[in-house]
Design a protein around this motif. Structure first.
Motif, PDB file in Angstrom:
ATOM      1  N   THR A   1       0.858  -1.183   0.000  1.00  0.00           N
ATOM      2  CA  THR A   1       0.000   0.000   0.000  1.00  0.00           C
ATOM      3  C   THR A   1       0.897   1.236   0.000  1.00  0.00           C
ATOM      4  N   TRP A   2       0.478   2.258  -0.715  1.00  0.00           N
ATOM      5  CA  TRP A   2       1.296   3.454  -0.808  1.00  0.00           C
ATOM      6  C   TRP A   2       0.457   4.697  -0.570  1.00  0.00           C
ATOM      7  N   GLY A   3       1.137   5.755  -0.236  1.00  0.00           N
ATOM      8  CA  GLY A   3       0.482   7.026  -0.002  1.00  0.00           C
ATOM      9  C   GLY A   3       1.529   8.104   0.168  1.00  0.00           C
ATOM     10  N   ASP A   4       1.063   9.307   0.351  1.00  0.00           N
ATOM     11  CA  ASP A   4       1.997  10.393   0.601  1.00  0.00           C
ATOM     12  C   ASP A   4       1.337  11.468   1.436  1.00  0.00           C
ATOM     13  N   LEU A   5       2.148  12.321   1.996  1.00  0.00           N
ATOM     14  CA  LEU A   5       1.672  13.454   2.758  1.00  0.00           C
ATOM     15  C   LEU A   5       2.674  14.579   2.606  1.00  0.00           C
ATOM     16  N   MET A   6       2.250  15.768   2.963  1.00  0.00           N
ATOM     17  CA  MET A   6       3.083  16.950   2.772  1.00  0.00           C
ATOM     18  C   MET A   6       3.569  17.499   4.103  1.00  0.00           C
ATOM     19  N   ALA A   7       4.789  18.008   4.074  1.00  0.00           N
ATOM     20  CA  ALA A   7       5.383  18.711   5.209  1.00  0.00           C
ATOM     21  C   ALA A   7       5.766  20.108   4.721  1.00  0.00           C
ATOM     22  N   PRO A   8       5.666  21.105   5.580  1.00  0.00           N
ATOM     23  CA  PRO A   8       5.967  22.470   5.147  1.00  0.00           C
ATOM     24  C   PRO A   8       7.453  22.745   4.923  1.00  0.00           C
ATOM     25  N   SER A   9       8.320  21.907   5.506  1.00  0.00           N
ATOM     26  CA  SER A   9       9.769  22.118   5.339  1.00  0.00           C
ATOM     27  C   SER A   9      10.491  20.774   5.387  1.00  0.00           C
ATOM     28  N   LYS A  10      11.722  20.790   4.911  1.00  0.00           N
ATOM     29  CA  LYS A  10      12.532  19.573   4.931  1.00  0.00           C
ATOM     30  C   LYS A  10      12.805  19.146   6.369  1.00  0.00           C
ATOM     31  N   GLU A  11      13.022  20.111   7.234  1.00  0.00           N
ATOM     32  CA  GLU A  11      13.304  19.805   8.635  1.00  0.00           C
ATOM     33  C   GLU A  11      12.133  19.082   9.283  1.00  0.00           C
ATOM     34  N   VAL A  12      10.911  19.533   9.014  1.00  0.00           N
ATOM     35  CA  VAL A  12       9.714  18.892   9.578  1.00  0.00           C
ATOM     36  C   VAL A  12       9.564  17.487   8.998  1.00  0.00           C
ATOM     37  N   ALA A  13       9.771  17.334   7.701  1.00  0.00           N
ATOM     38  CA  ALA A  13       9.664  16.015   7.063  1.00  0.00           C
ATOM     39  C   ALA A  13      10.685  15.048   7.655  1.00  0.00           C
ATOM     40  N   GLU A  14      11.922  15.488   7.788  1.00  0.00           N
ATOM     41  CA  GLU A  14      12.969  14.620   8.332  1.00  0.00           C
ATOM     42  C   GLU A  14      12.692  14.247   9.787  1.00  0.00           C
ATOM     43  N   ALA A  15      12.222  15.207  10.573  1.00  0.00           N
ATOM     44  CA  ALA A  15      11.891  14.916  11.973  1.00  0.00           C
ATOM     45  C   ALA A  15      10.732  13.924  12.059  1.00  0.00           C
ATOM     46  N   ALA A  16       9.760  14.048  11.176  1.00  0.00           N
ATOM     47  CA  ALA A  16       8.595  13.154  11.190  1.00  0.00           C
ATOM     48  C   ALA A  16       8.982  11.720  10.882  1.00  0.00           C
ATOM     49  N   VAL A  17       9.776  11.509   9.835  1.00  0.00           N
ATOM     50  CA  VAL A  17      10.152  10.134   9.480  1.00  0.00           C
ATOM     51  C   VAL A  17      11.084   9.533  10.536  1.00  0.00           C
ATOM     52  N   GLU A  18      11.919  10.371  11.128  1.00  0.00           N
ATOM     53  CA  GLU A  18      12.797   9.875  12.197  1.00  0.00           C
ATOM     54  C   GLU A  18      11.967   9.439  13.397  1.00  0.00           C
ATOM     55  N   ARG A  19      11.015  10.264  13.803  1.00  0.00           N
ATOM     56  CA  ARG A  19      10.141   9.910  14.929  1.00  0.00           C
ATOM     57  C   ARG A  19       9.328   8.655  14.641  1.00  0.00           C
ATOM     58  N   ALA A  20       8.891   8.506  13.399  1.00  0.00           N
ATOM     59  CA  ALA A  20       8.082   7.349  13.022  1.00  0.00           C
ATOM     60  C   ALA A  20       8.927   6.080  12.923  1.00  0.00           C
ATOM     61  N   GLY A  21      10.242   6.235  12.782  1.00  0.00           N
ATOM     62  CA  GLY A  21      11.136   5.094  12.743  1.00  0.00           C
ATOM     63  C   GLY A  21      11.112   4.306  11.443  1.00  0.00           C
TER      64      GLY A  21
END
Length: 107
Positions: free
Chosen positions: A50-70
């Motif tokens: 299954t695939w999907g996507d979402l938007m982050a307002p900045s690269k820093e927010v995107a990187e922090a989100a994927v790191e937190r999600a593991g």
């Protein structure tokens, strides 16, 4: 953007990413891509395809989100990731619809 706002946005995105991964086999891979003024797209492919996507307002927010999600993050949306994607009737009708007058797209 204030650091507190960025942290809250990253936490919300990480919660969504984690939930997505758990619902679809327990893990996911992602890729972060700049899409212009709209920000950064986090593309996800779960263990079950299954695939999907979402938007982050900045690269820093995107990187922090994927790191937190593991989740595993790839530099590019490579062939291995794309090969695992599963498309269903909805996606095929949307793709055909754009070309053949099927379901309306948001052009």
């Amino acid at each position: 953007m204030a650091a507190a706002d960025s942290s809250k946005q990253a936490a919300r995105l990480a919660k969504w990413i984690g939930s997505f991964a758990r619902r679809h086999g327990g893990s996911a891979e992602g890729q972060i891509a700049y899409v212009g003024q709209k920000g950064f797209r986090i593309s996800l492919v779960a263990q079950d395809g299954t695939w999907g996507d979402l938007m982050a307002p900045s690269k820093e927010v995107a990187e922090a989100a994927v790191e937190r999600a593991g989740i595993t993050v790839k530099e590019s949306f490579d062939g291995e990731m794309a090969e695992r994607m599963r498309t269903g009737p909805y996606e095929w009708s949307r793709m055909a619809g754009i070309q053949l007058g099927g379901p309306a797209s948001s052009r």
